[in-house]
Design a protein around this motif. Structure first.
Motif, PDB file in Angstrom:
ATOM      1  N   ALA A   1     -41.250   7.758  38.821  1.00 53.41           N
ATOM      2  CA  ALA A   1     -42.256   7.484  38.416  1.00 53.41           C
ATOM      3  C   ALA A   1     -42.144   5.530  38.181  1.00 53.41           C
ATOM      4  N   ILE A   2     -41.021   5.490  37.169  1.00 58.47           N
ATOM      5  CA  ILE A   2     -40.774   3.844  36.787  1.00 58.47           C
ATOM      6  C   ILE A   2     -40.342   3.077  38.191  1.00 58.47           C
ATOM      7  N   GLY A   3     -39.757   3.901  38.918  1.00 56.60           N
ATOM      8  CA  GLY A   3     -39.476   3.150  40.201  1.00 56.60           C
ATOM      9  C   GLY A   3     -40.536   2.717  40.946  1.00 56.60           C
ATOM     10  N   ASP A   4     -41.732   3.502  41.219  1.00 53.92           N
ATOM     11  CA  ASP A   4     -42.913   3.551  41.667  1.00 53.92           C
ATOM     12  C   ASP A   4     -43.504   2.270  41.069  1.00 53.92           C
TER      13      ASP A   4
ATOM     14  N   LEU B   1     -42.257  -0.293  39.303  1.00 57.41           N
ATOM     15  CA  LEU B   1     -41.515  -1.553  39.388  1.00 57.41           C
ATOM     16  C   LEU B   1     -41.917  -1.953  40.726  1.00 57.41           C
ATOM     17  N   LYS B   2     -41.974  -1.070  41.957  1.00 58.34           N
ATOM     18  CA  LYS B   2     -42.301  -1.681  43.076  1.00 58.34           C
ATOM     19  C   LYS B   2     -43.695  -1.862  43.350  1.00 58.34           C
TER      20      LYS B   2
ATOM     21  N   ASN C   1     -47.782  -5.652  44.881  1.00 54.40           N
ATOM     22  CA  ASN C   1     -49.073  -5.726  44.651  1.00 54.40           C
ATOM     23  C   ASN C   1     -49.624  -6.820  43.625  1.00 54.40           C
ATOM     24  N   ASN C   2     -48.676  -7.074  42.775  1.00 57.46           N
ATOM     25  CA  ASN C   2     -49.004  -8.024  41.763  1.00 57.46           C
ATOM     26  C   ASN C   2     -48.572  -9.326  41.577  1.00 57.46           C
ATOM     27  N   GLY C   3     -47.921  -9.682  42.628  1.00 62.98           N
ATOM     28  CA  GLY C   3     -47.336 -11.243  42.535  1.00 62.98           C
ATOM     29  C   GLY C   3     -46.116 -11.455  41.961  1.00 62.98           C
ATOM     30  N   PHE C   4     -45.312 -10.277  41.790  1.00 70.89           N
ATOM     31  CA  PHE C   4     -43.997 -10.675  41.054  1.00 70.89           C
ATOM     32  C   PHE C   4     -42.965 -10.728  42.041  1.00 70.89           C
ATOM     33  N   ALA C   5     -41.903 -11.443  41.747  1.00 67.18           N
ATOM     34  CA  ALA C   5     -40.892 -11.596  42.604  1.00 67.18           C
ATOM     35  C   ALA C   5     -39.856 -10.549  42.268  1.00 67.18           C
ATOM     36  N   ASP C   6     -39.636 -10.066  40.867  1.00 68.62           N
ATOM     37  CA  ASP C   6     -38.766  -9.229  40.643  1.00 68.62           C
ATOM     38  C   ASP C   6     -39.411  -8.642  39.439  1.00 68.62           C
ATOM     39  N   ALA C   7     -39.035  -7.222  39.394  1.00 69.46           N
ATOM     40  CA  ALA C   7     -39.281  -6.410  37.929  1.00 69.46           C
ATOM     41  C   ALA C   7     -38.213  -5.458  37.718  1.00 69.46           C
ATOM     42  N   ARG C   8     -37.689  -5.269  36.497  1.00 65.16           N
ATOM     43  CA  ARG C   8     -36.824  -4.401  36.148  1.00 65.16           C
ATOM     44  C   ARG C   8     -36.945  -3.981  34.935  1.00 65.16           C
TER      45      ARG C   8
ATOM     46  N   GLY D   1     -38.627  -1.510  28.036  1.00 66.05           N
ATOM     47  CA  GLY D   1     -39.557  -2.356  28.672  1.00 66.05           C
ATOM     48  C   GLY D   1     -39.590  -2.737  29.983  1.00 66.05           C
ATOM     49  N   VAL D   2     -40.099  -3.414  30.504  1.00 70.92           N
ATOM     50  CA  VAL D   2     -40.009  -4.026  31.805  1.00 70.92           C
ATOM     51  C   VAL D   2     -40.010  -5.607  31.884  1.00 70.92           C
ATOM     52  N   SER D   3     -39.275  -6.250  32.429  1.00 74.60           N
ATOM     53  CA  SER D   3     -38.950  -7.623  32.552  1.00 74.60           C
ATOM     54  C   SER D   3     -39.444  -7.993  34.082  1.00 74.60           C
ATOM     55  N   ALA D   4     -40.272  -8.803  34.302  1.00 74.48           N
ATOM     56  CA  ALA D   4     -40.870  -9.329  35.615  1.00 74.48           C
ATOM     57  C   ALA D   4     -40.942 -10.735  35.732  1.00 74.48           C
ATOM     58  N   ILE D   5     -40.607 -11.290  36.842  1.00 75.19           N
ATOM     59  CA  ILE D   5     -41.081 -12.888  36.922  1.00 75.19           C
ATOM     60  C   ILE D   5     -41.936 -13.164  38.269  1.00 75.19           C
ATOM     61  N   THR D   6     -42.827 -13.979  38.082  1.00 75.46           N
ATOM     62  CA  THR D   6     -43.857 -14.125  39.103  1.00 75.46           C
ATOM     63  C   THR D   6     -43.292 -14.787  40.527  1.00 75.46           C
ATOM     64  N   ALA D   7     -43.652 -14.634  41.447  1.00 81.08           N
ATOM     65  CA  ALA D   7     -43.209 -15.128  42.660  1.00 81.08           C
ATOM     66  C   ALA D   7     -43.521 -16.697  42.881  1.00 81.08           C
ATOM     67  N   ASP D   8     -42.734 -17.349  43.404  1.00 81.54           N
ATOM     68  CA  ASP D   8     -43.039 -18.893  43.787  1.00 81.54           C
ATOM     69  C   ASP D   8     -43.957 -19.077  44.865  1.00 81.54           C
ATOM     70  N   LYS D   9     -43.778 -18.203  45.883  1.00 86.87           N
ATOM     71  CA  LYS D   9     -44.950 -18.615  47.056  1.00 86.87           C
ATOM     72  C   LYS D   9     -45.418 -16.809  47.307  1.00 86.87           C
ATOM     73  N   ILE D  10     -46.746 -17.125  47.685  1.00 83.50           N
ATOM     74  CA  ILE D  10     -47.421 -15.741  47.757  1.00 83.50           C
ATOM     75  C   ILE D  10     -48.438 -15.953  48.937  1.00 83.50           C
ATOM     76  N   ASP D  11     -48.377 -15.114  49.944  1.00 88.32           N
ATOM     77  CA  ASP D  11     -49.606 -14.990  50.952  1.00 88.32           C
ATOM     78  C   ASP D  11     -51.035 -14.592  50.421  1.00 88.32           C
ATOM     79  N   VAL D  12     -51.938 -15.546  50.710  1.00 87.62           N
ATOM     80  CA  VAL D  12     -53.316 -15.017  50.173  1.00 87.62           C
ATOM     81  C   VAL D  12     -54.079 -14.345  51.546  1.00 87.62           C
ATOM     82  N   ILE D  13     -54.534 -13.182  51.114  1.00 87.35           N
ATOM     83  CA  ILE D  13     -55.047 -12.266  52.021  1.00 87.35           C
ATOM     84  C   ILE D  13     -56.639 -12.144  52.021  1.00 87.35           C
TER      85      ILE D  13
END
Length: 248
Positions: free
Chosen positions: A114-117, A119-120, A125-132, A142-154
């Protein structure tokens, strides 16, 4: 792999640090700013009476901005430690209702799957480059996450990539639940995410977060607010009843 999500969600997340900065808020605007009287270089324990929490800050905030997102459904404050004009160079964004409790797994007792899903999903889906998964304190994860520097806009209608959004900054978020059950997000706004000292200070601040929502003082304040609302309602009902009698 570049993260994919819609432009509207992107702007809400990546540009939230300067959401209050387009112009000074009007008197009836939801954002409220309080400027600190003095500044020093010592750690400062900040207590929010409105949102019922305490956190240790690197210094006394230069300003405290309520509801910097300008969205009534969000609750929290931005603590500003350094800025250049309206551009916040260093600060914390603290949201006290950051996620739906029943839609996010328990970081302490949830299953690995559940936690793995979760983080994935943050990464896909939420614009994070990493989450752990991280330790907030000895007894709370808790969960630490960093936003992505480049994101495809759909395009949400066609599902096709319209272009690429390149963020001028990346932000670190920490999501966790307090022992009292509130769902907290603390975002680090920092011009230099390579500064290890600032990152260590931020982690220390997150670990120091104290939820005062169950404290006697907070409960007393809540009871007073409820009593004031009841008194106002009773007074209004009494006046309405009097007006009806006068008309008769």
């Amino acid at each position: 792999m570049r993260k994919v999500f819609f432009l509207t969600a992107l702007l809400m997340m990546i540009l939230t640090a300067t959401a209050f900065a387009e112009e000074a808020p009007a008197k009836d605007a939801p954002a409220e700013e309080t400027v600190a009287e003095e500044q020093n270089d010592e750690p400062y324990v900040y207590t929010s009476e409105d949102f019922q929490f305490t956190i240790t800050c690197p210094i006394k905030p230069l300003a405290v901005v309520q509801n910097p997102w300008q969205e009534p459904e969000r609750r929290g404050e931005m603590l500003v430690f350094a800025n250049e004009g309206f551009d916040v160079q260093y600060g914390y964004m603290i949201q006290v209702n950051a996620f739906e409790n029943d839609q996010v797994p328990d970081f302490n007792k949830g299953t690995i799957a559940a936690i793995g899903d979760y983080l994935k999903a943050l990464k896909d889906n939420n614009g994070f480059a990493d989450a752990r998964l991280v330790n907030i304190t000895k007894n709370n994860k808790g969960v630490s996450a960093i936003t992505a520097d480049k994101i495809d806009v759909i395009d949400p209608e066609t599902g096709e990539v319209e272009g690429e959004f390149v963020a001028d900054k990346q932000y670190i978020y920490t999501f966790f639940r307090t022992p009292e059950g509130r769902c907290i997000s603390i975002q680090l706004i920092c011009a230099d995410l390579q500064n290890k000292q600032l990152l260590d200070v931020y982690r220390g601040s997150v670990a120091s977060f104290k939820d005062n929502s169950k404290s006697k003082k907070s409960n007393k304040k809540d009871k007073k607010e409820k009593k004031d609302k009841k008194d106002k309602k009773d007074k209004k009902d009494k006046n309405d009843k009097k007006d009806k009698q006068d008309k008769k």
